[in-house]
Design a protein around this motif. Structure first.
Motif, mmCIF file in Angstrom:
data_model
loop_
_atom_site.group_PDB
_atom_site.id
_atom_site.type_symbol
_atom_site.label_atom_id
_atom_site.label_comp_id
_atom_site.label_asym_id
_atom_site.label_seq_id
_atom_site.Cartn_x
_atom_site.Cartn_y
_atom_site.Cartn_z
ATOM 1 N N TYR A 88 0.151 -17.873 -3.454
ATOM 2 C CA TYR A 88 1.522 -17.737 -2.984
ATOM 3 C C TYR A 88 1.673 -16.520 -2.083
ATOM 4 O O TYR A 88 0.876 -15.579 -2.153
ATOM 5 N N VAL A 89 2.731 -16.543 -1.271
ATOM 6 C CA VAL A 89 3.108 -15.386 -0.458
ATOM 7 C C VAL A 89 4.339 -14.744 -1.101
ATOM 8 O O VAL A 89 5.348 -15.421 -1.349
ATOM 9 N N TYR A 90 4.248 -13.447 -1.387
ATOM 10 C CA TYR A 90 5.312 -12.724 -2.073
ATOM 11 C C TYR A 90 5.967 -11.708 -1.148
ATOM 12 O O TYR A 90 5.365 -11.246 -0.178
ATOM 13 N N HIS A 91 7.178 -11.347 -1.503
ATOM 14 C CA HIS A 91 7.950 -10.350 -0.754
ATOM 15 C C HIS A 91 8.232 -9.184 -1.692
ATOM 16 O O HIS A 91 8.724 -9.386 -2.806
ATOM 17 N N LEU A 92 7.921 -7.965 -1.250
ATOM 18 C CA LEU A 92 8.172 -6.763 -2.054
ATOM 19 C C LEU A 92 9.390 -6.036 -1.492
ATOM 20 O O LEU A 92 9.410 -5.653 -0.319
ATOM 21 N N THR A 93 10.399 -5.854 -2.321
ATOM 22 C CA THR A 93 11.645 -5.199 -1.912
ATOM 23 C C THR A 93 11.861 -3.944 -2.739
ATOM 24 O O THR A 93 11.880 -4.003 -3.976
ATOM 25 N N GLY A 94 12.014 -2.814 -2.068
ATOM 26 C CA GLY A 94 12.401 -1.597 -2.764
ATOM 27 C C GLY A 94 13.900 -1.588 -3.023
ATOM 28 O O GLY A 94 14.675 -2.213 -2.288
ATOM 29 N N VAL A 95 14.314 -0.920 -4.073
ATOM 30 C CA VAL A 95 15.735 -0.793 -4.396
ATOM 31 C C VAL A 95 16.073 0.696 -4.465
ATOM 32 O O VAL A 95 15.418 1.462 -5.175
ATOM 33 N N LEU A 137 -0.124 -4.207 -8.159
ATOM 34 C CA LEU A 137 0.717 -4.993 -7.262
ATOM 35 C C LEU A 137 -0.095 -5.575 -6.112
ATOM 36 O O LEU A 137 0.116 -6.727 -5.705
ATOM 37 N N ASP A 138 -1.031 -4.791 -5.581
ATOM 38 C CA ASP A 138 -1.860 -5.292 -4.484
ATOM 39 C C ASP A 138 -2.724 -6.454 -4.942
ATOM 40 O O ASP A 138 -2.841 -7.473 -4.244
ATOM 41 N N TRP A 139 -3.342 -6.322 -6.154
ATOM 42 C CA TRP A 139 -4.164 -7.430 -6.661
ATOM 43 C C TRP A 139 -3.304 -8.634 -7.010
ATOM 44 O O TRP A 139 -3.583 -9.752 -6.548
ATOM 45 N N ARG A 140 -2.268 -8.437 -7.802
ATOM 46 C CA ARG A 140 -1.501 -9.568 -8.341
ATOM 47 C C ARG A 140 -0.719 -10.311 -7.264
ATOM 48 O O ARG A 140 -0.634 -11.546 -7.297
ATOM 49 N N TYR A 141 -0.165 -9.569 -6.300
ATOM 50 C CA TYR A 141 0.718 -10.191 -5.315
ATOM 51 C C TYR A 141 0.184 -10.085 -3.886
ATOM 52 O O TYR A 141 0.192 -11.077 -3.146
ATOM 53 N N GLY A 142 -0.262 -8.923 -3.486
ATOM 54 C CA GLY A 142 -0.724 -8.749 -2.108
ATOM 55 C C GLY A 142 -1.940 -9.587 -1.781
ATOM 56 O O GLY A 142 -2.063 -10.084 -0.654
ATOM 57 N N ASP A 170 0.808 -1.217 0.000
ATOM 58 C CA ASP A 170 0.000 0.000 0.000
ATOM 59 C C ASP A 170 0.843 1.270 0.000
ATOM 60 O O ASP A 170 0.324 2.371 0.189
ATOM 61 N N ASP A 171 2.133 1.146 -0.238
ATOM 62 C CA ASP A 171 3.021 2.308 -0.201
ATOM 63 C C ASP A 171 2.695 3.252 -1.362
ATOM 64 O O ASP A 171 2.744 2.852 -2.530
ATOM 65 N N PRO A 172 2.353 4.522 -1.087
ATOM 66 C CA PRO A 172 1.994 5.458 -2.170
ATOM 67 C C PRO A 172 3.132 5.727 -3.149
ATOM 68 O O PRO A 172 2.898 6.183 -4.269
ATOM 69 N N ARG A 173 4.374 5.434 -2.723
ATOM 70 C CA ARG A 173 5.501 5.662 -3.628
ATOM 71 C C ARG A 173 5.473 4.720 -4.830
ATOM 72 O O ARG A 173 6.118 4.990 -5.857
#
Length: 315
Positions: free
Chosen positions: A207-214, A197-202, A171-174
């Motif tokens: 599956y359980v996914y991990h979101l990593t910012g770079v 991203l929220d629909w497809r992964y969240g 849910d990060d607005p960035r």
């Protein structure tokens, strides 16, 4: 050859279609998964109506299905629908025949003709195994773009690297600001904003996914979605600048790699693959254009399409 009736999928078909999926593919598909994919995806706003088709016998039994998931897309600086053909399945007892008497051909041609009439600007594509791809080519509904490759990604980035992994939530607005910035690099792609991203992964039920910012020199410049798959870390989806791609992927993979995962892999189209210069292996998956009445010629789509593992629901 039996006479078949083809119509648009209805909500009450889901239970019978999950049973057909199990019969055809030999693995289960839950009602929750089915509804997430074909119903919840419509919340993204690319199309509010179902487009998938079913084929029924004269007795009313569903013996065929051609799925269509319509997602918001981006093509040369403007919004278009992106239609992914998926879960094309024919009951084994109803396969065979040639030309117009082949149920696979009937369903796919009918689906693409309807999409062309209802969503004329939409790009239609899919990810098929070698066998279905050959059948689709003979039927005049598929054209090959390229074979997807598992590309190796190094892990173990340095603490002194200018590329660093940072925490992000679905849910990060960035995420919307990153999409608005990064989309300028892309000519043809599914919109990868916060809602997607929220629909497809969240909210994915499988599956359980991990979101990593770079971040580069402390500034957030992209993200990577990952999940574990046995002894491999799958970098399922990626939105990163082309410069420093190798180091950025390495930073993200190093942040989430576990003792169980000894390797990390990613899918990317040929231009970005070449930029990585990493070893790669062929997969059974062919990236295909659903070319019948397509508004974008296949060679042009091949040059432009941005895709990752995340465009395929099995990852």
């Amino acid at each position: 050859m039996l006479d078949y009736r083809i119509r648009v999928c209805e909500p009450g078909d889901a239970t019978e279609l999950c049973a057909l999926f199990q019969h055809v593919f030999g693995k289960p598909r839950s009602l929750e998964e089915w509804r997430w994919k074909f119903d919840s995806s419509r919340e993204l706003g690319a199309s509010s109506v179902p487009h998938s088709l079913v084929a029924l016998t004269s007795e009313g039994d569903i013996v065929g299905h051609a799925g269509a998931v319509v997602l918001p897309g981006w093509f040369r600086g403007r919004s278009i629908p992106m239609v992914q053909g998926c879960d094309v399945m024919i009951h084994p007892e109803h396969r065979g025949g040639f030309g117009a008497n082949n149920l696979f051909t009937l369903l796919l041609r009918e689906l693409l003709d309807r999409i062309a009439a209802q969503l004329p600007s939409a790009f239609r594509y899919g990810f098929a195994g070698q066998g279905p791809c050959l059948v689709g080519e003979r039927a005049g509904v598929y054209e090959r773009m390229e074979l997807a490759l598992d590309i190796d990604v190094e892990t173990g980035s340095s603490a002194w690297s200018p590329w660093q992994a940072v925490p992000l939530g679905w849910d990060d607005p960035r995420l919307d600001r990153l999409w608005a910035r990064r989309r300028r690099q892309l000519s043809l792609a599914v919109v990868r904003d916060r809602a997607y991203l929220d629909w497809r992964y969240g909210r994915n039920p499988s599956y359980v996914y991990h979101l990593t910012g770079v971040a580069f020199l402390g500034q957030l410049i992209g993200w990577v979605v990952s999940r574990s798959d046995g002894n491999r870390l799958l970098l399922v989806d990626v939105l990163l600048p082309a410069f420093g791609l190798r180091a950025a992927l390495q930073a993200a993979a190093s942040n989430v790699v576990s003792d169980d995962a000894s390797a990390a892999v990613v899918w990317l189209p040929a231009p970005l693959r070449d930029r990585l210069g990493s070893s790669a292996r062929e997969t059974p998956v062919m990236v295909t254009a659903m070319s019948r009445k397509s508004p974008i010629p296949t060679p042009e789509a091949h040059r432009m399409l941005y895709y990752t593992m995340g465009d395929v629901d099995i990852f």
